[in-house]
Design a protein around this motif. Structure first.
Motif, PDB file in Angstrom:
ATOM      1  N   PRO A 235      54.807  76.584  13.667  1.00  0.00           N
ATOM      2  CA  PRO A 235      53.359  76.658  13.032  1.00  0.00           C
ATOM      3  C   PRO A 235      53.238  76.283  11.592  1.00  0.00           C
ATOM      4  O   PRO A 235      52.341  75.695  11.183  1.00  0.00           O
ATOM      5  CB  PRO A 235      52.966  77.952  13.341  1.00  0.00           C
ATOM      6  N   GLY A 236      54.342  76.671  10.802  1.00  0.00           N
ATOM      7  CA  GLY A 236      54.010  76.427   9.438  1.00  0.00           C
ATOM      8  C   GLY A 236      53.916  74.904   9.160  1.00  0.00           C
ATOM      9  O   GLY A 236      53.245  74.396   8.483  1.00  0.00           O
ATOM     10  N   VAL A 237      55.087  74.160   9.986  1.00  0.00           N
ATOM     11  CA  VAL A 237      54.762  72.620   9.918  1.00  0.00           C
ATOM     12  C   VAL A 237      53.603  72.235  10.493  1.00  0.00           C
ATOM     13  O   VAL A 237      52.897  71.161   9.938  1.00  0.00           O
ATOM     14  CB  VAL A 237      55.914  72.027  10.708  1.00  0.00           C
ATOM     15  N   GLY A 238      53.016  72.794  11.632  1.00  0.00           N
ATOM     16  CA  GLY A 238      51.935  72.238  12.200  1.00  0.00           C
ATOM     17  C   GLY A 238      50.666  72.555  11.093  1.00  0.00           C
ATOM     18  O   GLY A 238      49.917  71.653  11.134  1.00  0.00           O
ATOM     19  N   ALA A 239      50.639  73.588  10.366  1.00  0.00           N
ATOM     20  CA  ALA A 239      49.747  73.688   9.361  1.00  0.00           C
ATOM     21  C   ALA A 239      49.780  72.719   8.306  1.00  0.00           C
ATOM     22  O   ALA A 239      48.564  72.284   7.871  1.00  0.00           O
ATOM     23  CB  ALA A 239      49.994  75.167   8.812  1.00  0.00           C
ATOM     24  N   LYS A 267      57.178  71.099  21.524  1.00  0.00           N
ATOM     25  CA  LYS A 267      55.950  71.893  21.106  1.00  0.00           C
ATOM     26  C   LYS A 267      55.993  71.812  19.559  1.00  0.00           C
ATOM     27  O   LYS A 267      55.633  72.710  18.854  1.00  0.00           O
ATOM     28  CB  LYS A 267      55.973  73.558  21.508  1.00  0.00           C
ATOM     29  N   ILE A 268      56.387  70.445  19.052  1.00  0.00           N
ATOM     30  CA  ILE A 268      56.609  70.354  17.726  1.00  0.00           C
ATOM     31  C   ILE A 268      55.156  69.684  17.265  1.00  0.00           C
ATOM     32  O   ILE A 268      54.824  69.763  16.090  1.00  0.00           O
ATOM     33  CB  ILE A 268      57.865  69.810  17.146  1.00  0.00           C
ATOM     34  N   CYS A 269      55.014  68.614  18.082  1.00  0.00           N
ATOM     35  CA  CYS A 269      54.075  67.666  17.325  1.00  0.00           C
ATOM     36  C   CYS A 269      52.614  68.142  18.357  1.00  0.00           C
ATOM     37  O   CYS A 269      51.919  67.081  18.874  1.00  0.00           O
ATOM     38  CB  CYS A 269      54.493  66.290  17.659  1.00  0.00           C
ATOM     39  N   LEU A 270      52.020  69.016  18.265  1.00  0.00           N
ATOM     40  CA  LEU A 270      50.883  69.334  19.122  1.00  0.00           C
ATOM     41  C   LEU A 270      49.558  69.414  17.972  1.00  0.00           C
ATOM     42  O   LEU A 270      48.602  69.496  18.533  1.00  0.00           O
ATOM     43  CB  LEU A 270      50.894  70.996  19.575  1.00  0.00           C
ATOM     44  N   PRO A 337      55.216  57.599  15.412  1.00  0.00           N
ATOM     45  CA  PRO A 337      56.092  58.180  15.168  1.00  0.00           C
ATOM     46  C   PRO A 337      56.348  59.611  14.878  1.00  0.00           C
ATOM     47  O   PRO A 337      57.246  60.414  15.087  1.00  0.00           O
ATOM     48  CB  PRO A 337      56.779  57.339  13.793  1.00  0.00           C
ATOM     49  N   ARG A 338      55.229  60.084  14.294  1.00  0.00           N
ATOM     50  CA  ARG A 338      54.973  61.464  13.737  1.00  0.00           C
ATOM     51  C   ARG A 338      56.068  61.929  13.192  1.00  0.00           C
ATOM     52  O   ARG A 338      56.638  61.757  12.038  1.00  0.00           O
ATOM     53  CB  ARG A 338      54.466  62.214  15.196  1.00  0.00           C
ATOM     54  N   TYR A 339      56.910  62.949  13.962  1.00  0.00           N
ATOM     55  CA  TYR A 339      58.154  63.722  13.226  1.00  0.00           C
ATOM     56  C   TYR A 339      59.380  62.551  13.566  1.00  0.00           C
ATOM     57  O   TYR A 339      60.369  63.053  12.668  1.00  0.00           O
ATOM     58  CB  TYR A 339      58.230  65.005  14.095  1.00  0.00           C
TER      59      TYR A 339
END
Lengths: 449, 153
Positions: A235-239, A267-270, A337-339
């Motif tokens: 979630p920190g990265v998501g934020a 569930k990293i690139c949501l 590409p995202r992450y």
């Protein structure tokens, strides 16, 4: 007047022979008790009064222009609270950053498709309704007019740039780099023979956690803060991804996570779907919940990178000693590409695999294609590379007519050499690969095969 | 959309409820009755995360409509330990590290309960067969089989 005496155990205990520490013991998990009773709190278990259920309208095309989206019929269905389309997203948000330098960094990536769809299952619009069933009905009533475009389905095709997915960059290349360690030409000069392998391919896959992705979002109008009950695994990265897109500080995103039903990278690139839900919660002034359907998870969540290895060369000695490796790696990261530009580099943590070859040259290119965007999946990027090294060993052994077990043992980094510094400066601190191989061979009854 | 009033016994309690004809049993259990221990893991009836006991038989509640449960007796994972006292089976799952994320666990427990109710001393083969409708993505199944074995001696 009562007096209470309590005996408390000291918080810090000196480790002695009669009172050993925890290392090596089996510690019961603190979460088991609630999980075996079905008292875990996974995001879909959370409910809010007046909440709406989100259903995404998704592209059936791998590549198409969006000519128009008409939500009128959906909005008229009783029980429908509202909708969101790419036009609104483009006005209300800024594009997400891709974890890349140029040219990948130029790609525009939004919470919903804007003007064009680039993979099957890409969210094009969202509807919110009073129940899951009504949300699905409403999604069926959204009319999207597409103009299909030719689809790029392989990395090799992407490299030709006959069809370019993202106009901003002008090419399908996200990143390219040459990794060159040791003296590959010297290895060629010293070799008795060069094994040549034209092409190896590692297919894309999904780690498929049992719980699908999702989130319940509430928006507080007084503080302009969103509260997200979700299963984003970072979630920190998501934020960090979401806040700039929403033009808000990260303090405006409050994540509440308790139990997550597996993630493995899926569930990293949501952040795209999460931002859509944030916009909806604010627009509709009610909590909204999105629960991903399994079919959507398979088609459009986040696959593990597909990688093609071309023009592989392995200079070897007659006795099976491998002197080096040269390969052109072509990574397919899907539509965005995202992450995953990180994957262009992180495989290098295991550059030589288990082997002692010092002269390694990898020409790495990552391209976009009209397939599901990728994200880290389990042993991501390193797994593709390690598979390559193991396939190469088998092919080398086959060409030299040697036992693949013996070729491995001949080339393994040895226990006596640990700690071993790899050609690119990573350190293997310990290991007995030959012994591990023997154990594995014993377990499968290799000698009897 | 057609609605029907159903009467269903859930974890010993008789409940009367109006449900839409198309409402899946699993959504009725989770969303209408707030029994969220039963989980949804797929949309094709493959994963078994939704397993509960339906008239004593392990059933995938995502493959049943709520209206089909009219007159039925349902037991969900919450019925195993209503007072928070773990059953030997639940304790065994914890002791044998038969769960990691816990998402498949309710389904596994209910499949195991069905097996052990009918057959208190199953062979390892019978145990494996009993949980073949339950997918686990974390544990690799070995510890789940061991956990069930441990309470079936």
């Amino acid at each position: 007047m009562t007096q209470t005496e309590t005996q408390t155990e000291a918080l810090v205990v000196e480790q002695t022979e009669t009172k050993p520490g925890f290392a090596g013991t089996s510690i019961p998990r603190k979460e088991d008790k609630r999980l075996v009773q079905g008292q875990g709190v996974f995001f879909d278990d959370v409910k809010r009064h007046g909440m709406g259920y989100v259903h995404f309208v998704r592209s059936p095309y791998a590549h198409a222009k969006i000519k128009s989206i008409d939500v009128a019929a959906a909005l008229e269905l009783p029980g429908v609270y509202g909708s969101l389309t790419g036009d609104e997203v483009a006005i209300l948000t800024d594009p997400f950053f891709e974890l890349s330098v140029k040219p990948g960094a130029d790609i525009k990536d939004y919470a919903l498709a804007v003007g064009r769809v680039r993979h099957v299952g890409e969210p094009v619009a969202a509807v919110v309704a009073s129940s899951r069933e009504v949300a699905r009905d409403a999604a069926d009533l959204v009319v999207v007019d597409y103009e299909p475009l030719p689809a790029v389905t392989t990395a090799e095709q992407a490299q030709t740039n006959d069809v370019v997915l993202h106009d901003e960059g002008g090419s399908n290349v996200v990143w390219e780099g040459l990794f060159d360690w040791g003296d590959y030409e010297g290895a060629i000069a010293e070799a008795d023979h060069v094994v040549k392998i034209e092409r190896l391919h590692f297919d894309r896959f999904s780690s498929t956690p049992l719980e699908c992705a999702g989130v319940l979002v509430e928006y507080n109008r007084g503080t302009a803060q969103w509260t997200l009950y979700g299963n984003h695994q970072m979630p920190g990265v998501g934020a960090i991804w979401m806040a700039p897109a929403l033009r808000a500080g990260i303090d405006k995103l409050r994540f509440v996570s308790q139990d997550i039903g597996g993630a493995f990278g899926n569930k990293i690139c949501l952040h795209p779907q999460y931002v859509a839900c944030c916009l909806l919660a604010r627009k509709l002034n009610r909590p909204v919940q999105w629960t991903e359907w399994r079919t959507d998870q398979h088609t459009a969540n986040a696959h593990g990178n597909e990688r093609t290895f071309l023009e592989i060369e392995v200079p070897v000695k007659k006795d099976g000693t491998m002197l080096g490796l040269k390969v052109r790696a072509l990574d397919d990261c899907g539509a965005f590409p995202r992450y995953e530009p990180l994957g262009c580099i992180i495989w290098a943590q295991v550059t030589p695999g288990c082997y002692r070859w010092r002269n390694i040259r990898v020409d790495f290119t990552q391209v976009v294609t009209n397939k599901s965007p990728v994200s880290p999946n389990r042993g991501y990027s390193r797994m593709q590379h390690l598979w390559l090294t193991e396939r190469v060993i088998d092919l080398v052994a086959n060409e030299l007519d040697l036992d693949p077990v013996e070729v491995r043992k001949k080339n393994y980094v040895r226990t006596e050499e640990m700690p071993y510094e790899t050609p690119n400066g990573c350190v293997y601190d310990s290991g007995d690969y030959a012994k591990c191989l023997d154990i594995a061979l014993g377990l499968i009854g290799y000698d009897g095969l | 959309m057609t609605s029907k009033r159903i009467t269903v016994t859930v974890n010993g309690e008789v409940i009367e409820y109006d449900v839409e004809a198309r409402r899946l049993l699993v959504h009725f259990i989770r969303d209408d009755l707030d029994l969220t221990g039963t989980h949804v893991g797929c949309d094709t009836g493959n994963c078994g995360a939704c397993t509960l006991l339906y008239n004593g038989v392990a059933a995938k509640s995502c493959m049943l409509l709520a209206i089909q449960a009219d007159g039925a007796t349902i037991e969900t994972v919450e019925s195993l330990s209503p007072d928070g006292e773990l059953t030997p089976l639940q304790q065994s799952f914890s002791d044998h590290h038969a769960l990691q994320c816990g998402y498949c666990t309710p389904g596994m427990l209910m499949s195991a309960k069905h097996l052990l109710d009918k057959n208190p001393h199953p062979s390892e083969d019978e145990i494996r067969k009993a949980i073949q409708g339950n997918i686990c993505r974390c544990t690799g199944y070995v510890n789940i089989v061991e956990a069930i074995k441990a309470v079936s001696k």
